[in-house]
Design a protein around this motif. Structure first.
Motif, mmCIF file in Angstrom:
data_model
loop_
_atom_site.group_PDB
_atom_site.id
_atom_site.type_symbol
_atom_site.label_atom_id
_atom_site.label_comp_id
_atom_site.label_asym_id
_atom_site.label_seq_id
_atom_site.Cartn_x
_atom_site.Cartn_y
_atom_site.Cartn_z
ATOM 1 N N ALA A 66 0.849 -1.193 0.000
ATOM 2 C CA ALA A 66 0.000 0.000 0.000
ATOM 3 C C ALA A 66 0.884 1.242 0.000
ATOM 4 N N VAL A 67 0.321 2.348 -0.452
ATOM 5 C CA VAL A 67 0.977 3.644 -0.328
ATOM 6 C C VAL A 67 0.189 4.461 0.696
ATOM 7 N N SER A 68 0.786 5.555 1.136
ATOM 8 C CA SER A 68 0.161 6.345 2.202
ATOM 9 C C SER A 68 -1.221 6.840 1.813
ATOM 10 N N GLN A 69 -1.434 7.141 0.516
ATOM 11 C CA GLN A 69 -2.749 7.623 0.084
ATOM 12 C C GLN A 69 -3.835 6.574 0.258
ATOM 13 N N ASN A 70 -3.441 5.306 0.360
ATOM 14 C CA ASN A 70 -4.414 4.227 0.596
ATOM 15 C C ASN A 70 -4.872 4.168 2.047
ATOM 16 N N LYS A 71 -4.242 4.971 2.918
ATOM 17 C CA LYS A 71 -4.560 5.016 4.352
ATOM 18 C C LYS A 71 -4.351 3.645 5.017
ATOM 19 N N PRO A 72 -3.098 3.186 5.029
ATOM 20 C CA PRO A 72 -2.817 1.837 5.545
ATOM 21 C C PRO A 72 -3.225 1.622 6.994
ATOM 22 N N VAL A 73 -3.103 2.632 7.835
ATOM 23 C CA VAL A 73 -3.505 2.460 9.238
ATOM 24 C C VAL A 73 -4.993 2.173 9.323
ATOM 25 N N GLU A 74 -5.777 2.867 8.515
ATOM 26 C CA GLU A 74 -7.222 2.616 8.505
ATOM 27 C C GLU A 74 -7.532 1.215 7.979
ATOM 28 N N ILE A 75 -6.781 0.760 6.976
ATOM 29 C CA ILE A 75 -6.981 -0.597 6.462
ATOM 30 C C ILE A 75 -6.747 -1.613 7.576
ATOM 31 N N MET A 76 -5.663 -1.437 8.310
ATOM 32 C CA MET A 76 -5.323 -2.372 9.381
ATOM 33 C C MET A 76 -6.386 -2.380 10.469
ATOM 34 N N GLN A 77 -6.841 -1.205 10.845
ATOM 35 C CA GLN A 77 -7.875 -1.119 11.885
ATOM 36 C C GLN A 77 -9.168 -1.781 11.428
ATOM 37 N N ARG A 78 -9.532 -1.544 10.171
ATOM 38 C CA ARG A 78 -10.786 -2.104 9.659
ATOM 39 C C ARG A 78 -10.713 -3.628 9.562
ATOM 40 N N MET A 79 -9.569 -4.157 9.108
ATOM 41 C CA MET A 79 -9.452 -5.605 8.973
ATOM 42 C C MET A 79 -9.502 -6.302 10.331
ATOM 43 N N GLU A 80 -9.013 -5.624 11.372
ATOM 44 C CA GLU A 80 -9.091 -6.220 12.706
ATOM 45 C C GLU A 80 -10.510 -6.120 13.263
ATOM 46 N N GLN A 81 -11.126 -4.967 13.086
ATOM 47 C CA GLN A 81 -12.461 -4.756 13.643
ATOM 48 C C GLN A 81 -13.521 -5.585 12.932
ATOM 49 N N GLU A 82 -13.444 -5.672 11.604
ATOM 50 C CA GLU A 82 -14.495 -6.343 10.844
ATOM 51 C C GLU A 82 -14.248 -7.841 10.667
ATOM 52 N N TYR A 83 -12.974 -8.237 10.628
ATOM 53 C CA TYR A 83 -12.676 -9.629 10.314
ATOM 54 C C TYR A 83 -11.815 -10.320 11.366
ATOM 55 N N GLY A 84 -11.402 -9.586 12.396
ATOM 56 C CA GLY A 84 -10.624 -10.199 13.467
ATOM 57 C C GLY A 84 -9.228 -10.603 13.068
ATOM 58 N N LEU A 85 -8.662 -9.947 12.048
ATOM 59 C CA LEU A 85 -7.316 -10.276 11.586
ATOM 60 C C LEU A 85 -6.281 -9.387 12.281
ATOM 61 N N LEU A 86 -5.262 -10.005 12.832
ATOM 62 C CA LEU A 86 -4.165 -9.249 13.417
ATOM 63 C C LEU A 86 -3.331 -8.639 12.297
ATOM 64 N N SER A 87 -2.739 -7.477 12.561
ATOM 65 C CA SER A 87 -2.001 -6.820 11.490
ATOM 66 C C SER A 87 -0.753 -6.139 12.025
ATOM 67 N N LYS A 88 0.218 -5.953 11.123
ATOM 68 C CA LYS A 88 1.417 -5.200 11.446
ATOM 69 C C LYS A 88 2.026 -4.681 10.144
ATOM 70 N N THR A 89 2.811 -3.627 10.257
ATOM 71 C CA THR A 89 3.581 -3.135 9.126
ATOM 72 C C THR A 89 4.936 -3.825 9.156
ATOM 73 N N VAL A 90 5.234 -4.623 8.128
ATOM 74 C CA VAL A 90 6.492 -5.359 8.089
ATOM 75 C C VAL A 90 7.635 -4.446 7.673
ATOM 76 N N LEU A 91 7.420 -3.651 6.622
ATOM 77 C CA LEU A 91 8.438 -2.718 6.146
ATOM 78 C C LEU A 91 7.770 -1.491 5.550
ATOM 79 N N SER A 92 8.458 -0.361 5.647
ATOM 80 C CA SER A 92 8.028 0.870 4.982
ATOM 81 C C SER A 92 9.253 1.500 4.336
#
Length: 210
Positions: A167-193
């Motif tokens: 993802a790029v910053s314009q995709n709002k990666p933090v929001e993607i991570m929060q949504r995937m955890e809240q809606e689907y229960g998936l744990l998330s982390k940023t591996v590299l930037s």
């Protein structure tokens, strides 16, 4: 250090129709290598790359986790990319790339999507032409294709599955991570930037909670 796959079989003519590995590709390779111990512990059986392009990423993943017990499946809407992926698999002694019904079976899912924010018309044209522009034109916020996949990730993953997304910053990666955890229960982390020119690239990892 794991070497980059051999792509010497692909020519300048191929890259007129197939996305040539670039900064985002190499960031993804670096992220997979950084996660090699995590990936090897999972002992994956089915690995799926969506939008495989040149086939570089799946060939590299094969070198990271090994190929004795793993099946590598790749898909791309671009027929030129599908042929390039098959050739790269053969060039790098990777397992055959085949299509399977994968619901609930994918141990490693990888997607480097068309993430560049563009006008909807440009995105639509890129998808309709199924050519190289479809590899980068992402529509609103660069998320038009990604949004479709995000709704299917949980159903695709095996009980121990994980998902890598560029993802790029314009995709709002933090929001993607929060949504995937809240809606689907998936744990998330940023591996590299990494910053590449004007783009700030991120590789996100999602996994089923164990």
């Amino acid at each position: 250090m794991i070497p980059t796959p051999n792509l010497s079989h692909l020519t300048r003519k191929d890259y007129e129709h197939v996305y040539e590995p670039a900064e985002d590709t190499f960031l993804l390779l670096d992220a997979l290598e950084a996660d090699k111990d995590f990936l090897r512990r999972r002992n994956p059986r089915i690995c799926l790359e969506i939008g495989s392009g040149s086939g570089c990423v799946s060939a590299f993943l094969g070198a990271v986790v090994g190929q004795n017990n793993s099946l590598y499946c790749c898909t791309d809407i671009n027929p030129h990319a599908s042929l390039a992926t098959q050739a790269t698999g053969q060039q790098n002694n990777a397992n055959d790339h085949r299509r399977y019904r994968c619901l609930g079976l994918v141990d490693i899912l990888i997607f480097n999507p068309p993430y560049v924010p563009t006008e909807v018309e440009e995105f639509t044209l890129g998808q309709q032409q199924v050519d190289i522009s479809g590899a980068w034109a992402g529509g609103n916020d660069g998320m038009n294709v990604t949004e479709h996949l995000l709704r299917q990730v949980k159903a695709l993953l095996s009980p121990s599955g994980c998902f890598y997304l560029v993802a790029v910053s314009q995709n709002k990666p933090v929001e993607i991570m929060q949504r995937m955890e809240q809606e689907y229960g998936l744990l998330s982390k940023t591996v590299l930037s990494r910053r590449a020119g004007r783009e700030h690239l991120h590789v996100l990892r999602f996994q089923v909670q164990e």
